[in-house]
Design a protein around this motif. Structure first.
Motif, PDB file in Angstrom:
ATOM      1  N   ILE A  22       4.030   5.415   4.917  1.00 50.61           N
ATOM      2  CA  ILE A  22       4.422   6.851   5.323  1.00 50.61           C
ATOM      3  C   ILE A  22       5.710   6.990   4.559  1.00 50.61           C
ATOM      4  O   ILE A  22       6.116   8.006   4.074  1.00 50.61           O
ATOM      5  CB  ILE A  22       4.429   6.992   6.767  1.00 50.61           C
ATOM      6  CG1 ILE A  22       2.870   7.235   7.359  1.00 50.61           C
ATOM      7  CG2 ILE A  22       5.219   8.235   7.181  1.00 50.61           C
ATOM      8  CD1 ILE A  22       2.734   7.296   8.787  1.00 50.61           C
ATOM      9  N   PRO A  23       6.817   5.877   4.772  1.00 53.99           N
ATOM     10  CA  PRO A  23       8.082   6.292   4.206  1.00 53.99           C
ATOM     11  C   PRO A  23       7.929   6.324   2.535  1.00 53.99           C
ATOM     12  O   PRO A  23       8.799   7.102   2.135  1.00 53.99           O
ATOM     13  CB  PRO A  23       8.661   4.814   4.660  1.00 53.99           C
ATOM     14  CG  PRO A  23       7.927   4.376   6.048  1.00 53.99           C
ATOM     15  CD  PRO A  23       6.585   4.615   5.533  1.00 53.99           C
ATOM     16  N   ASP A  26       6.847   6.414  19.786  1.00 58.53           N
ATOM     17  CA  ASP A  26       7.494   7.288  19.110  1.00 58.53           C
ATOM     18  C   ASP A  26       9.058   7.239  19.293  1.00 58.53           C
ATOM     19  O   ASP A  26       9.739   7.356  20.467  1.00 58.53           O
ATOM     20  CB  ASP A  26       7.257   8.737  19.425  1.00 58.53           C
ATOM     21  CG  ASP A  26       7.766   9.908  18.719  1.00 58.53           C
ATOM     22  OD1 ASP A  26       8.654   9.563  17.835  1.00 58.53           O
ATOM     23  OD2 ASP A  26       7.310  11.181  18.672  1.00 58.53           O
ATOM     24  N   ARG A  28      -0.010   3.034   8.073  1.00 58.86           N
ATOM     25  CA  ARG A  28       0.893   3.722   8.426  1.00 58.86           C
ATOM     26  C   ARG A  28       2.555   3.327   7.676  1.00 58.86           C
ATOM     27  O   ARG A  28       3.194   3.662   7.321  1.00 58.86           O
ATOM     28  CB  ARG A  28       1.387   3.832  10.052  1.00 58.86           C
ATOM     29  CG  ARG A  28       1.671   2.325  10.658  1.00 58.86           C
ATOM     30  CD  ARG A  28       1.752   2.548  12.018  1.00 58.86           C
ATOM     31  NE  ARG A  28       2.168   1.285  12.559  1.00 58.86           N
ATOM     32  CZ  ARG A  28       3.469   0.968  12.768  1.00 58.86           C
ATOM     33  NH1 ARG A  28       4.444   1.603  12.307  1.00 58.86           N
ATOM     34  NH2 ARG A  28       3.877  -0.367  13.415  1.00 58.86           N
ATOM     35  N   ARG A  29       2.391   2.055   7.215  1.00 54.97           N
ATOM     36  CA  ARG A  29       3.410   1.610   6.376  1.00 54.97           C
ATOM     37  C   ARG A  29       3.598   2.050   5.031  1.00 54.97           C
ATOM     38  O   ARG A  29       4.725   1.943   4.381  1.00 54.97           O
ATOM     39  CB  ARG A  29       2.998  -0.141   5.932  1.00 54.97           C
ATOM     40  CG  ARG A  29       1.764  -0.385   5.276  1.00 54.97           C
ATOM     41  CD  ARG A  29       1.495  -1.830   4.980  1.00 54.97           C
ATOM     42  NE  ARG A  29       0.170  -1.929   4.114  1.00 54.97           N
ATOM     43  CZ  ARG A  29       0.250  -1.786   2.783  1.00 54.97           C
ATOM     44  NH1 ARG A  29       1.172  -1.384   2.087  1.00 54.97           N
ATOM     45  NH2 ARG A  29      -1.049  -2.096   2.309  1.00 54.97           N
ATOM     46  N   THR A  33      11.531   8.759  17.499  1.00 54.47           N
ATOM     47  CA  THR A  33      12.130   9.594  16.609  1.00 54.47           C
ATOM     48  C   THR A  33      13.513  10.123  17.243  1.00 54.47           C
ATOM     49  O   THR A  33      14.655  10.055  16.548  1.00 54.47           O
ATOM     50  CB  THR A  33      11.461  11.023  16.396  1.00 54.47           C
ATOM     51  OG1 THR A  33      10.070  10.465  15.801  1.00 54.47           O
ATOM     52  CG2 THR A  33      11.943  11.957  15.725  1.00 54.47           C
ATOM     53  N   VAL A  53       7.871  13.364   9.408  1.00 60.86           N
ATOM     54  CA  VAL A  53       7.313  12.008   9.901  1.00 60.86           C
ATOM     55  C   VAL A  53       6.164  12.045  11.161  1.00 60.86           C
ATOM     56  O   VAL A  53       5.013  11.327  10.922  1.00 60.86           O
ATOM     57  CB  VAL A  53       8.520  10.898  10.254  1.00 60.86           C
ATOM     58  CG1 VAL A  53       8.018   9.874  11.270  1.00 60.86           C
ATOM     59  CG2 VAL A  53       9.206  10.630   9.307  1.00 60.86           C
ATOM     60  N   CYS A  96      10.291   5.946  11.564  1.00 56.01           N
ATOM     61  CA  CYS A  96       8.930   5.645  11.274  1.00 56.01           C
ATOM     62  C   CYS A  96       8.667   4.345  12.343  1.00 56.01           C
ATOM     63  O   CYS A  96       7.396   3.983  12.453  1.00 56.01           O
ATOM     64  CB  CYS A  96       8.404   5.261  10.198  1.00 56.01           C
ATOM     65  SG  CYS A  96       8.566   6.802   8.965  1.00 56.01           S
ATOM     66  N   ARG A 101       2.328  10.897  10.465  1.00 58.66           N
ATOM     67  CA  ARG A 101       1.692   9.860  11.549  1.00 58.66           C
ATOM     68  C   ARG A 101       0.404  10.477  11.829  1.00 58.66           C
ATOM     69  O   ARG A 101      -0.744   9.804  11.545  1.00 58.66           O
ATOM     70  CB  ARG A 101       2.369   9.698  12.679  1.00 58.66           C
ATOM     71  CG  ARG A 101       3.467   8.685  12.574  1.00 58.66           C
ATOM     72  CD  ARG A 101       3.988   8.356  13.982  1.00 58.66           C
ATOM     73  NE  ARG A 101       5.154   7.442  14.023  1.00 58.66           N
ATOM     74  CZ  ARG A 101       6.331   7.974  14.470  1.00 58.66           C
ATOM     75  NH1 ARG A 101       6.499   9.227  14.974  1.00 58.66           N
ATOM     76  NH2 ARG A 101       7.510   7.157  14.299  1.00 58.66           N
ATOM     77  N   SER A 156       7.515  -1.716   4.610  1.00 59.24           N
ATOM     78  CA  SER A 156       7.458  -0.642   3.770  1.00 59.24           C
ATOM     79  C   SER A 156       8.433  -0.716   2.639  1.00 59.24           C
ATOM     80  O   SER A 156       8.041   0.286   1.777  1.00 59.24           O
ATOM     81  CB  SER A 156       7.711   0.687   4.565  1.00 59.24           C
ATOM     82  OG  SER A 156       6.828   0.772   5.541  1.00 59.24           O
TER      83      SER A 156
END
Length: 484
Positions: A140-141, A217, A137-138, A219, A123, A448, A127, A455
């Motif tokens: 990415i998943p 972030d 960025r939507r 994460t 992830v 994310c 990014r 997403s």
């Protein structure tokens, strides 16, 4: 009343699991509710059906949960996963950002690295790449789901995923069951998934959408989120809370040192499945002290276990200097396997109680009567159960525990290769499991910093639609050409 109890028990399981309740509590409770409505003895169902079947699942598959989680944690803490992701980004990222993210996820998960380890490493890389390329960025998943949760989980021959291991004791198959069909299915998933993502990227560029607003972030926060954890541990074989334990290397592993353990997993798995085990004299397995079993029932699990063990040793040897807290890392990996294994085992226990109810005969007859033959009905059964439980491994095991012997008999009567049954069952379990309540989906979106609204549609297209297309192709080709 029995059928009503089955539906009520299943409804309670799905409802409260979606709200974040632990499956360890929900599964026995829901099983007892189903038994109560069916007029069945409660304590006997709890101790002699639920617990016996849950324990049998652990006896068969806990080695894979354990070794897979330890290997994933070692690869993470040694910097090997980061190194593989960085290598893909360097080689492809400037021109092919989406492809780089997809292949990075595919490389590490096909090599045996746990899904959630891959999430937390890939992830941040995604990014950075998406921001530089001004891709929303939507997306990415969806790119990560395509690389980690589709063809490398259910279709590629030899994948060490727990989903690919589950049918082996039932059908007497290997991790390389129906390799040609698996490759065809993988190409369909990868090709159509990439087409959709590039189409979405082009549409966003025409609209001038860009990367979007940067977000905090989250994460580390996602790794410790209890709701994420409860859902995640029924979806895959790693408890994300353990990612914060151990000691992650400050420097990435050299690329060769990072890639070699992944190659070892595939190579040793292949050698064990097709060369070593078939040549061994294992007649002793028929003895009662070994459970009166056969090589066909254990060979698949043995192959994956030996492959993961060899990869663990390789990782430690090649990355010794980058594992200063080896004991803590391995402890964290071992601990990370426990909650997922017991959560899925609890789902299996629930399924066993339901399957033992007299009312389940109605469900079984309905499944077997589905038009299209045994392959279609098997695909439908695994799809439905994986969707309801939000777990590919849980849904697949429940389906095979309840109907596995029936499908073995049907295969013998209709001439269907059990390797084809294996591949259809695994791909079927990995389609509708990616519904909104799936633990992997919830976890990935949290990592994310995105929502289902942002997403999920693209996740459906690359995770569900591509897998359904591949499943249809495998059933059609297998019905005409047989297993290959």
């Amino acid at each position: 009343m029995g059928l009503l109890g089955l539906l009520v028990g299943l409804g309670l399981l799905v409802l409260f699991a979606f709200r974040g309740w632990s499956v360890l509590l929900l599964a026995p409770f829901a099983a007892l509710v189903a038994a109560l409505f069916g007029g069945e003895p409660l304590l006997a169902n709890l101790t002699q059906v639920f617990m016996t079947n849950a324990a049998a699942f652990l006896a068969q598959f806990f080695p894979i949960f354990l070794l897979g989680a330890v290997f994933g944690k070692l690869m993470d803490d040694s910097g090997a996963v980061t190194s593989v992701a960085a290598f893909m980004a360097k080689r492809l990222g400037e021109r092919r950002v989406i492809l780089a993210v997809v292949l990075a996820g595919a490389a590490v998960t096909y090599g045996g690295v746990s899904l959630f380890v891959a999430f937390f490493v890939i992830v941040p890389m995604a990014r950075s790449l998406f921001r530089a390329a001004e891709i929303p960025r939507r997306l990415i998943p969806a790119a990560i789901v395509l690389g980690t949760s589709t063809f490398t989980m259910s279709a590629l021959p030899g994948t060490p995923s727990i989903q690919n291991a589950i049918p082996m004791p039932f059908f007497g198959t290997t991790p390389f069951a129906a390799p040609g069909l698996g490759i065809v299915a993988s190409l369909i998933m990868l090709g159509t998934g990439l087409w959709w993502l590039h189409r979405a990227e082009a549409k966003a560029r025409r609209a001038g959408e860009g990367y979007g607003d940067e977000v905090e972030d989250v994460t580390e926060r996602a790794a410790s989120d209890e709701l994420v954890r409860e859902r995640a541990t029924t979806a895959r074989e790693f408890d994300p809370a353990e990612l914060q334990h151990g000691h992650r290397s400050d420097q990435a592993s050299p690329v060769l040192n990072a890639v070699l353990p992944l190659i070892v997993v595939v190579a040793v798995n292949l050698l064990m499945s097709l060369v070593v085990l078939p040549r061994l004299d294992v007649s002793y397995l028929a003895e009662q002290r070994f459970g009166g079993t056969s090589l066909a029932a254990v060979a698949g699990v043995w192959s994956v276990a030996v492959a993961l063990t060899a990869a663990i040793v390789t990782t430690i040897v090649l990355n010794w200097s980058r594992l200063p807290a080896l004991r803590q890392t391995m402890d964290a990996g071992a601990n990370a396997s426990v909650l997922p294994a017991f959560s899925v085992a609890s789902l299996v226990g629930f399924g066993a109680v339901v399957a033992a109810l007299p009312a389940f005969t109605t469900v079984r007859d309905w499944v077997l009567a589905i038009e299209g033959g045994p392959l279609v009905s098997l695909a439908v059964a695994t799809n439905i159960l994986a969707a309801l439980t939000g777990s590919a491994s849980g849904g697949l095991t429940i389906a095979l525990d309840a109907l596995g012997d029936t499908y073995v008999d049907l295969a013998a009567r209709t001439g269907i290769d059990l390797a084809l049954m294996h591949r259809v069952a695994v791909i079927g379990s990995g389609t509708l499991d990616i519904l909104p309540h799936n633990g992997a989906v919830v976890s990935l979106l949290a990592i994310c910093g995105l929502t289902h609204r942002d997403s999920y549609f693209d996740i459906v297209m690359v995770g569900i639609v591509t897998s359904l297309l591949a499943l249809v192709a495998v059933i059609a080709l297998g019905s005409v050409l047989g297993s290959f």
